[in-house]
Design a protein around this motif. Sequence first.
Motif, PDB file in Angstrom:
ATOM      1  N   VAL A  42       0.827  -1.205   0.000  1.00 15.06           N
ATOM      2  CA  VAL A  42       0.000   0.000   0.000  1.00 15.06           C
ATOM      3  C   VAL A  42       0.859   1.252   0.000  1.00 15.06           C
ATOM      4  N   VAL A  43       2.129   1.124   0.383  1.00 18.50           N
ATOM      5  CA  VAL A  43       3.034   2.277   0.361  1.00 18.50           C
ATOM      6  C   VAL A  43       3.531   2.548  -1.053  1.00 18.50           C
ATOM      7  N   ASN A  44       3.900   1.496  -1.767  1.00 10.99           N
ATOM      8  CA  ASN A  44       4.386   1.613  -3.147  1.00 10.99           C
ATOM      9  C   ASN A  44       3.509   0.785  -4.085  1.00 10.99           C
ATOM     10  N   PRO A  45       2.331   1.287  -4.449  1.00  9.68           N
ATOM     11  CA  PRO A  45       1.484   0.538  -5.389  1.00  9.68           C
ATOM     12  C   PRO A  45       2.169   0.408  -6.745  1.00  9.68           C
ATOM     13  N   PRO A  46       1.905  -0.667  -7.461  1.00  8.10           N
ATOM     14  CA  PRO A  46       2.506  -0.838  -8.787  1.00  8.10           C
ATOM     15  C   PRO A  46       2.062   0.205  -9.810  1.00  8.10           C
ATOM     16  N   ALA A  47       0.873   0.780  -9.622  1.00  6.35           N
ATOM     17  CA  ALA A  47       0.354   1.761 -10.582  1.00  6.35           C
ATOM     18  C   ALA A  47      -0.212   2.962  -9.834  1.00  6.35           C
ATOM     19  N   HIS A  48      -0.063   4.142 -10.439  1.00  2.66           N
ATOM     20  CA  HIS A  48      -0.659   5.381  -9.906  1.00  2.66           C
ATOM     21  C   HIS A  48      -0.232   5.632  -8.463  1.00  2.66           C
ATOM     22  N   GLY A  49       1.006   5.311  -8.138  1.00  2.51           N
ATOM     23  CA  GLY A  49       1.457   5.403  -6.751  1.00  2.51           C
ATOM     24  C   GLY A  49       1.941   6.768  -6.322  1.00  2.51           C
ATOM     25  N   ASP A  50       1.776   7.778  -7.179  1.00  4.06           N
ATOM     26  CA  ASP A  50       2.281   9.109  -6.848  1.00  4.06           C
ATOM     27  C   ASP A  50       1.187   9.969  -6.213  1.00  4.06           C
ATOM     28  N   PHE A  51       0.591   9.451  -5.146  1.00  5.70           N
ATOM     29  CA  PHE A  51      -0.399  10.228  -4.391  1.00  5.70           C
ATOM     30  C   PHE A  51       0.157  10.486  -2.998  1.00  5.70           C
TER      31      PHE A  51
END
Length: 264
Positions: A42-51
Amino acid sequence: MTLAHRAASRARLAFGALILAAGMAACAPTAVSPPAPMAGSVVNPPAHGDFGHYTLALTWQPGFCASGPGCRPDQPKTPLIGLHGLWASRPQPLIAQGVPPQRWWGAGCDIYPGQDDKAPVTVTSETKQGLDQSVAHLSHSLVDHEYHKHVQCFGIPAETFFHTALDLRARVAGSDFGTTLRAWQGRVVSKDAVMRAFRATFHSETERALQLRCEHDHAGHDVLTQLWFTIKREHVGDFPRASAFIRAPEDQDDCPATFLVPAW
């Protein structure tokens, strides 16, 4: 024993020690963030993780089930503090495109093409049992809804996501703050009292780190229904330490100055 056998034995021992250390860290009640989170967390999602942050939405089950359409007759009466969701804030490209937060809240993953609202939610039997006990039983599956709207587009495995969300819920429920809320069952309390209890337990002075949600129950009373915690994405593992909290960008606290903390 040959040199090759000794080297292989040492390698197996080292690997076993690494697995043991990882298991011990996973069992720690307030484990800190790992230095290099694995892809798919949940810290580094594979996609769209720049939130920037998550909203951990917990329910006060007696209030949540006493408002709106209510819960099904098979609703468990424990725990009192349940899990609604763990919601990612807008990824940076959506912010750059001018997508307002309200659109993201409404659409979630459906804002991206190719989402499958029938995708299976695959978790272990232990996690399923935890979700059955902690997530409100509605006419539709809230677990399926949360996965399809808030998880699938990020590529986080359902097991990883819900295991983490259940752990965060347990940390709040098992804290002095959770104990205080349970002691207030059936009483009218002030918002200031709830926020003082939050600050005393978690030592956070961050504005809007906790937002309270209230609704009218079927008798017309203002009742506590949800507690929304705003958590820095990269500090999920620190939660509920003060370092994990961040100011919610939008004011969504809608509880009046006093409200009922309902009991079953």
